[in-house]
Design a protein around this motif. Sequence first.
Motif, short mmCIF file in Angstrom:
data_model
loop_
_atom_site.label_atom_id
_atom_site.label_comp_id
_atom_site.label_asym_id
_atom_site.label_seq_id
_atom_site.Cartn_x
_atom_site.Cartn_y
_atom_site.Cartn_z
N ARG A 274 -3.87 1.72 7.68
CA ARG A 274 -5.21 1.50 8.17
C ARG A 274 -4.85 0.08 9.46
NH1 ARG A 274 -8.49 1.88 4.61
NH2 ARG A 274 -9.48 4.01 4.87
N THR A 275 -5.06 0.01 10.68
CA THR A 275 -4.51 -1.25 11.31
C THR A 275 -5.94 -1.51 11.84
OG1 THR A 275 -3.86 0.58 12.91
CG2 THR A 275 -2.65 -0.87 11.46
N GLY A 276 -6.40 -3.05 12.26
CA GLY A 276 -7.29 -3.26 13.79
C GLY A 276 -8.45 -3.96 12.59
N LEU A 277 -9.64 -3.19 12.92
CA LEU A 277 -11.03 -4.04 11.93
C LEU A 277 -10.77 -3.57 10.90
CD1 LEU A 277 -13.19 -5.15 14.94
CD2 LEU A 277 -11.96 -6.18 13.79
N SER A 278 -10.64 -2.05 10.47
CA SER A 278 -11.00 -1.21 9.34
C SER A 278 -9.93 -1.70 8.71
CB SER A 278 -10.57 0.23 9.88
OG SER A 278 -9.49 0.40 10.69
N ALA A 279 -8.77 -2.53 8.46
CA ALA A 279 -8.28 -2.88 7.85
C ALA A 279 -8.64 -4.20 7.27
CB ALA A 279 -6.84 -2.67 8.37
N VAL A 280 -9.42 -4.98 8.23
CA VAL A 280 -9.75 -6.04 7.70
C VAL A 280 -10.57 -6.28 6.82
CG1 VAL A 280 -10.60 -7.99 8.93
CG2 VAL A 280 -8.73 -7.50 10.23
N PHE A 281 -11.54 -5.14 7.60
CA PHE A 281 -13.21 -5.63 7.20
C PHE A 281 -13.32 -4.36 5.58
CE2 PHE A 281 -14.37 -6.99 10.94
CZ PHE A 281 -14.68 -7.94 10.84
N ILE A 282 -12.31 -3.38 5.38
CA ILE A 282 -12.77 -2.08 4.58
C ILE A 282 -11.57 -2.19 3.41
CG2 ILE A 282 -12.91 0.55 4.52
CD1 ILE A 282 -13.91 0.71 7.06
N GLY A 283 -10.19 -1.94 4.33
CA GLY A 283 -8.86 -2.24 3.54
C GLY A 283 -9.26 -1.35 3.22
N ASN A 284 -7.93 -0.45 2.29
CA ASN A 284 -7.97 0.77 1.36
C ASN A 284 -7.58 0.20 0.45
OD1 ASN A 284 -5.28 0.85 1.28
ND2 ASN A 284 -5.01 1.06 3.52
N THR A 285 -7.37 2.30 -0.27
CA THR A 285 -7.54 2.13 -1.97
C THR A 285 -6.49 1.15 -2.34
OG1 THR A 285 -8.75 3.74 -2.24
CG2 THR A 285 -6.78 3.15 -4.06
N ALA A 286 -5.08 1.96 -1.80
CA ALA A 286 -3.72 1.38 -2.34
C ALA A 286 -3.90 -0.45 -2.20
CB ALA A 286 -2.59 1.09 -0.68
N GLU A 287 -4.73 -0.66 -1.03
CA GLU A 287 -4.09 -2.50 -1.20
C GLU A 287 -5.48 -3.00 -2.36
OE1 GLU A 287 -5.81 -3.79 2.77
OE2 GLU A 287 -3.47 -2.64 3.75
N ASN A 288 -6.15 -2.15 -2.87
CA ASN A 288 -7.35 -2.54 -3.65
C ASN A 288 -6.49 -2.13 -4.89
OD1 ASN A 288 -9.52 -3.18 -1.83
ND2 ASN A 288 -10.65 -0.85 -2.66
N VAL A 289 -5.27 -1.67 -5.06
CA VAL A 289 -4.81 -1.52 -6.57
C VAL A 289 -3.94 -2.25 -6.33
CG1 VAL A 289 -3.70 -0.05 -7.15
CG2 VAL A 289 -5.23 0.97 -6.32
N ILE A 290 -3.16 -3.33 -5.33
CA ILE A 290 -1.84 -3.68 -5.37
C ILE A 290 -2.56 -5.44 -5.58
CG2 ILE A 290 0.10 -4.67 -3.33
CD1 ILE A 290 -0.31 -2.05 -2.28
N ASP A 291 -3.74 -5.65 -5.86
CA ASP A 291 -4.54 -6.63 -6.14
C ASP A 291 -4.31 -7.08 -7.11
OD1 ASP A 291 -4.41 -8.27 -3.23
OD2 ASP A 291 -6.48 -6.95 -2.99
N LYS A 292 -4.58 -6.06 -8.18
CA LYS A 292 -4.99 -6.32 -9.82
C LYS A 292 -3.41 -5.47 -10.70
CE LYS A 292 -9.28 -4.56 -8.49
NZ LYS A 292 -10.98 -3.96 -9.35
N ILE A 293 -2.25 -5.23 -9.84
CA ILE A 293 -0.55 -5.01 -10.75
C ILE A 293 -0.43 -6.39 -10.64
CG2 ILE A 293 -1.51 -1.98 -10.30
CD1 ILE A 293 -0.05 -2.26 -8.45
N ASN A 294 1.14 -6.34 -11.46
CA ASN A 294 2.07 -7.01 -11.44
C ASN A 294 3.65 -6.37 -11.79
OD1 ASN A 294 2.71 -9.55 -11.26
ND2 ASN A 294 2.75 -9.88 -13.37
N CYS A 295 4.12 -5.93 -10.65
CA CYS A 295 5.15 -4.83 -10.67
C CYS A 295 5.52 -4.48 -9.28
CB CYS A 295 4.90 -3.72 -11.97
SG CYS A 295 3.83 -2.39 -11.66
N ASP A 296 6.68 -4.15 -9.80
CA ASP A 296 7.07 -3.27 -8.46
C ASP A 296 6.06 -2.56 -7.62
OD1 ASP A 296 9.19 -4.88 -8.74
OD2 ASP A 296 11.04 -3.80 -9.30
N VAL A 297 5.85 -3.17 -6.63
CA VAL A 297 4.96 -1.53 -5.96
C VAL A 297 5.80 -1.07 -4.60
CG1 VAL A 297 3.21 -1.27 -4.29
CG2 VAL A 297 2.76 -2.90 -6.02
N LEU A 298 5.93 0.71 -4.54
CA LEU A 298 6.85 1.08 -3.87
C LEU A 298 5.29 1.71 -2.90
CD1 LEU A 298 8.62 2.72 -1.86
CD2 LEU A 298 8.60 4.72 -3.40
#
Length: 313
Positions: A274-298
């Motif tokens: 996702r890009t544009g304003l929707s990425a800024v204000f909404i984000g997506n599930t992947a990005e919400n998950v990434i914020d909470k894990i401490n390991c390599d991410v693919l």
Amino acid sequence: MNEYKHILVVADVNNVEQSALSRAFQIVRDLPCPAPITFFLSIYDFSYDMTSMLSSDERDAMRKGVIHQREEWMKEVAAPYMKDGIELNIKVVWHHRPYEAIIAEVFAGDHDILLKATRKHDVLESVFFTPTDWHLLRKCPCPVLLVKNHDWPVNGNIVASVHVGSENSTHIELNESMVKQGLNFSKQLHAELYLVNSYPVTPANVTVELPEFDPTSYTDAVRGFHLTAMKALRQKYGIDEEHTRVSEGLPEDVIPKESKILDAGLVILGTTGRTGLSAVFIGNTAENVIDKINCDVLALKPAGYISPLDPNE
């Protein structure tokens, strides 16, 4: 799944240790025909372009000098990771936006995967993702592997965050891609693959608005549906039931929890880019998950994804 043909690794200018380069060599070292690795860096110094006292030729010469210095540095820091039989190419470009330069190289070199180091935030004990990381996650056309500065755990585990409860073709294709990538990495990194899926909690307002609604039966039905879908997916790829997890809750809660329990060294996620304003204000599930894990991410894109930086569009 086909083995990687071209691997792009972004140099980490903040460290002598190159965790992404180390992981790239770890991935290809056991392959019958190791893929060539391009060690890449985008640099820019505003002052070199704004020195009005110098001619354009002199500024160009200065830029070439800086690029040459960086190339020599990259040869030096890459030396400890070199393995016989593996081709390493070094490339430095002058560009004011690193993520654009990286994605341009992905297209130019027809790279199958991009590796980039992430930084650990000592206070929060979590991985800190830079703006460049987020741009790559959203816009890079090939898989993006963000690497922690640590060795891969012995007999480590891989978690693929599948979404088996959806009949959406995009999610189905991403599930297939995540499993294939997970199996590929499990062989190359000598790890165990686990499939993790979450299903939604029964909405509280439903039980209030519909007194006859049975939340227990509803939850059992939803869980049963996800278990059946997970069974079909794992059986298709010969994965044991013990290597699957189906848990109630939001993905951004379930995936970090299961990853910690399983001591995952790598989490595989699907991202819609996702890009544009929707990425800024909404984000997506992947990005919400990434914020909470401490390991390599693919991070993987769905089939047919077109990058906004695609030169052919």
